[in-house]
Motif scaffolding. Structure first.
Motif, PDB file in Angstrom:
ATOM      1  N   ASP A 124       2.674   6.249  -8.197  1.00 16.17           N
ATOM      2  CA  ASP A 124       2.811   7.003  -8.960  1.00 16.17           C
ATOM      3  C   ASP A 124       3.950   8.118  -8.270  1.00 16.17           C
ATOM      4  OD1 ASP A 124       0.942   7.931  -7.338  1.00 16.17           O
ATOM      5  OD2 ASP A 124      -0.406   8.793  -8.779  1.00 16.17           O
ATOM      6  N   LEU A 125       4.383   7.826  -7.100  1.00 19.03           N
ATOM      7  CA  LEU A 125       5.348   8.610  -6.395  1.00 19.03           C
ATOM      8  C   LEU A 125       6.620   7.919  -6.455  1.00 19.03           C
ATOM      9  CD1 LEU A 125       3.624  10.207  -3.466  1.00 19.03           C
ATOM     10  CD2 LEU A 125       4.108  11.214  -5.389  1.00 19.03           C
ATOM     11  N   SER A 159       0.821  -1.058   0.052  1.00 16.10           N
ATOM     12  CA  SER A 159       0.017   0.015  -0.047  1.00 16.10           C
ATOM     13  C   SER A 159       0.814   1.109  -0.053  1.00 16.10           C
ATOM     14  CB  SER A 159      -1.014   0.006   1.238  1.00 16.10           C
ATOM     15  OG  SER A 159      -0.409  -0.595   2.124  1.00 16.10           O
ATOM     16  N   VAL A 160       1.564   1.380  -1.266  1.00 14.46           N
ATOM     17  CA  VAL A 160       2.295   2.955  -1.519  1.00 14.46           C
ATOM     18  C   VAL A 160       1.656   3.378  -2.695  1.00 14.46           C
ATOM     19  CG1 VAL A 160       4.431   2.054  -0.158  1.00 14.46           C
ATOM     20  CG2 VAL A 160       4.127   1.340  -2.662  1.00 14.46           C
ATOM     21  N   TYR A 161       2.123   4.642  -2.976  1.00  7.92           N
ATOM     22  CA  TYR A 161       1.587   5.262  -4.138  1.00  7.92           C
ATOM     23  C   TYR A 161       2.368   4.814  -5.204  1.00  7.92           C
ATOM     24  CZ  TYR A 161      -1.235   7.548  -0.642  1.00  7.92           C
ATOM     25  OH  TYR A 161      -1.814   8.021   0.495  1.00  7.92           O
ATOM     26  N   ASN A 196       7.339  -0.636   0.271  1.00 11.10           N
ATOM     27  CA  ASN A 196       6.245  -0.759   1.273  1.00 11.10           C
ATOM     28  C   ASN A 196       6.875  -0.961   2.652  1.00 11.10           C
ATOM     29  OD1 ASN A 196       3.360  -1.278   1.797  1.00 11.10           O
ATOM     30  ND2 ASN A 196       3.552  -3.416   1.720  1.00 11.10           N
ATOM     31  N   CYS A 218       8.026   2.260   4.462  1.00 12.53           N
ATOM     32  CA  CYS A 218       7.210   3.182   4.930  1.00 12.53           C
ATOM     33  C   CYS A 218       6.462   3.096   6.266  1.00 12.53           C
ATOM     34  CB  CYS A 218       5.889   3.156   3.848  1.00 12.53           C
ATOM     35  SG  CYS A 218       6.275   3.985   2.189  1.00 12.53           S
TER      36      CYS A 218
END
Lengths: 249, 246
Positions: free
Chosen positions: A94-95, A90-92, A144, A147
């Motif tokens: 598009d970053l 669950s990371v972005y 992931n 984070c």
């Protein structure tokens, strides 16, 4: 960390969870001591992820109590002290890796140095400026993990952190988990790779929502008369299945 | 709520948007192209239709675009698991909602400035009132779209559903906002509904700025109604962001 009186970092009592019309955890009680790596093992669908979700306080529970570091699971006081790694990354996408880790770091209240350290801990420094969606699956799951590590939480709840990683990376991550536990962190790790059991201080075997075993690996091997974790678990699962069958007959 | 977390969230959303040049271009250019097309269609016809419809559309575009972008973005946040992860951190629901409102609000501001400038200086839209007020109204409409988009995303399970919510939430308001038939000429039941819907006030406010030289006293009540809808939608939307899920 001296202000925490309890020796147990996670205490679960009579936890009862129902998802849909299925009783995932009928009545589960377990305590997890501080400063240990606890392996949560067992067949898929056995309730590992549900137990972890209850420990971080995102699972609706039907009964029982879950306390972490002396507070009710999910309470505001715990949100800086408990790190949660979901099974699906669950990371972005598009970053970049760095922007992801920095963002989650800022939310927790730590600076860019902490983000760089977390990226280094998962060996992604060379890819820090790459977009996450361009990374391989293993790199994605390490981003992931970074984070989760960024806030240096006292309790880490990691749902299958090593899935899809090559043996070298898996060894390095387990070294990291051992180091964190050595520093007094509590690490609850789920896995279905049985050879990772040797790296855990304690093993919890969960099957159909019931804890079949809560012991160290040597204790487990002795009890089952086997020579490795996989055989021990198979023996326990067969034993439980025979018991279920006997009860039904 | 926490200002550091809210601003970090807004900055993160803008950073994601910055990487997506095509979306940014669409947000800015689509209203411009549509306004230009509309002005062109009515260019040789009598009745000054563009001056009548143009201002209303300046209110509708930011609303529609922000509704779509926000509902998809928050749905992605839900389905990718980032929302669940964020809710285990010190982040508060309000931080996330205001973060989205700030990020998309600033995009909407840019969109409103470009669209208004294009309508006035290129298409020759005649505005009696202050141009700045027109941009303020457009910004309120955009925030309304963001707030309703957040709310709608709470009821969508898939991106297909989220896209379908656009016509469901937006088209009835568009039909009843007075653009097709003046609101006072609608059947009484529809007029009553129109009196409740926020887009009606957005279009009214835009019209007031266009025809009155000093429209502030008429525009402020309309902005008040829109603000009420924004607050209400954000409050309801925050109920759909649950920390604990089954």
């Amino acid at each position: 960390m001296t202000n925490i009186p309890a020796d147990n970092s996670i205490v679960v009592e009579h936890l009862h969870v129902v998802r849909g019309d299925r009783e995932v955890l009928p009545d589960l009680s377990v305590t997890v001591p501080r400063g240990q790596v606890i392996g949560l093992l067992g067949p898929s669908g056995g309730g590992k992820s549900t137990l972890m979700r209850a420990v971080v306080g995102v699972q609706v529970i039907a009964g029982g109590t879950v306390s972490v570091l002396g507070e009710e699971a999910g309470s505001p006081a715990l949100r800086q002290r408990v790190g949660y790694l979901t099974q699906a990354p669950s990371v972005y996408g598009d970053l970049t890796v760095r922007d992801n880790v920095r963002y989650f770091g800022r939310v927790i209240g730590v600076g860019g140095d902490a983000a760089d350290r977390a990226i280094e801990a998962v060996a992604l420094t060379d890819h820090a400026d790459a977009l996450v969606e361009n990374l391989s699956g293993g790199q994605w799951s390490r981003a992931n993990l970074a984070c989760t590590l960024v806030g240096d939480p006292e309790v880490l709840v990691l749902d299958e952190p090593t899935v899809g990683l090559d043996p070298v990376l898996r060894r390095d991550l387990w070294d990291l988990f051992r180091r964190l536990a050595g520093d007094g962190r509590t690490v609850l790790v789920s896995s279905h790779v049985m050879d990772e059991a040797v790296r855990c201080d304690r093993l919890l075997l969960l099957r159909e929502g019931v804890i079949l075993s809560d012991s160290t690996l040597p204790e487990l091997l002795e009890r089952t008369g086997t020579t490795d974790a996989e055989q021990a678990f198979l023996a326990l699962i067969d034993e439980a299945a025979a018991r279920d069958g006997g009860a039904a007959a | 709520m926490n200002a550091r977390i809210t601003l970090a969230t807004a900055a993160r959303i803008l950073r994601q948007l910055r990487g997506d040049h095509r979306t940014v271009a669409l947000m800015i250019l689509v209203p411009v192209v549509l306004l230009g097309l509309l002005a062109w269609i009515y260019a040789d016809l009598p009745g000054d239709v563009f001056n009548r419809i143009g201002p209303a559309l300046l209110g509708v575009f930011p609303f529609v675009v922000m509704f779509i972008v926000t509902s998809i973005a928050t749905l992605r946040e839900r389905t990718s698991g980032t929302l669940e992860r964020l809710l285990t951190t010190p982040l508060n629901k309000g931080d996330l909602m205001v973060g989205y409102a700030l990020a998309f609000g600033s995009m909407a501001f840019l969109q409103a400035v470009v669209a208004t400038g294009f309508a006035v200086w290129v298409c020759g839209l005649e505005i009696a009132g202050p141009l700045g007020l027109l941009v303020v109204v457009a910004l309120f409409d955009a925030l309304l779209g963001t707030a309703l988009g957040l709310l709608a995303s709470g009821f969508a399970r898939t991106e297909f559903q989220a896209v379908q919510f656009m016509p469901a939430f937006v088209l009835p308001q568009f039909l009843l906002c007075g653009l097709l038939v003046p609101r006072e000429l609608l059947p009484p039941a529809l007029e009553a509904i129109s009196d409740v819907l926020p887009l009606s006030y957005a279009v009214d406010a835009m019209k007031d700025v266009t025809v009155q030289t000093d429209p502030l006293s008429d525009v402020l009540p309309s902005l008040g109604v829109i603000a009420l809808w924004i607050v209400l939608s954000l409050a309801l939307g925050s109920l759909t962001l649950r920390r604990r899920t089954p």
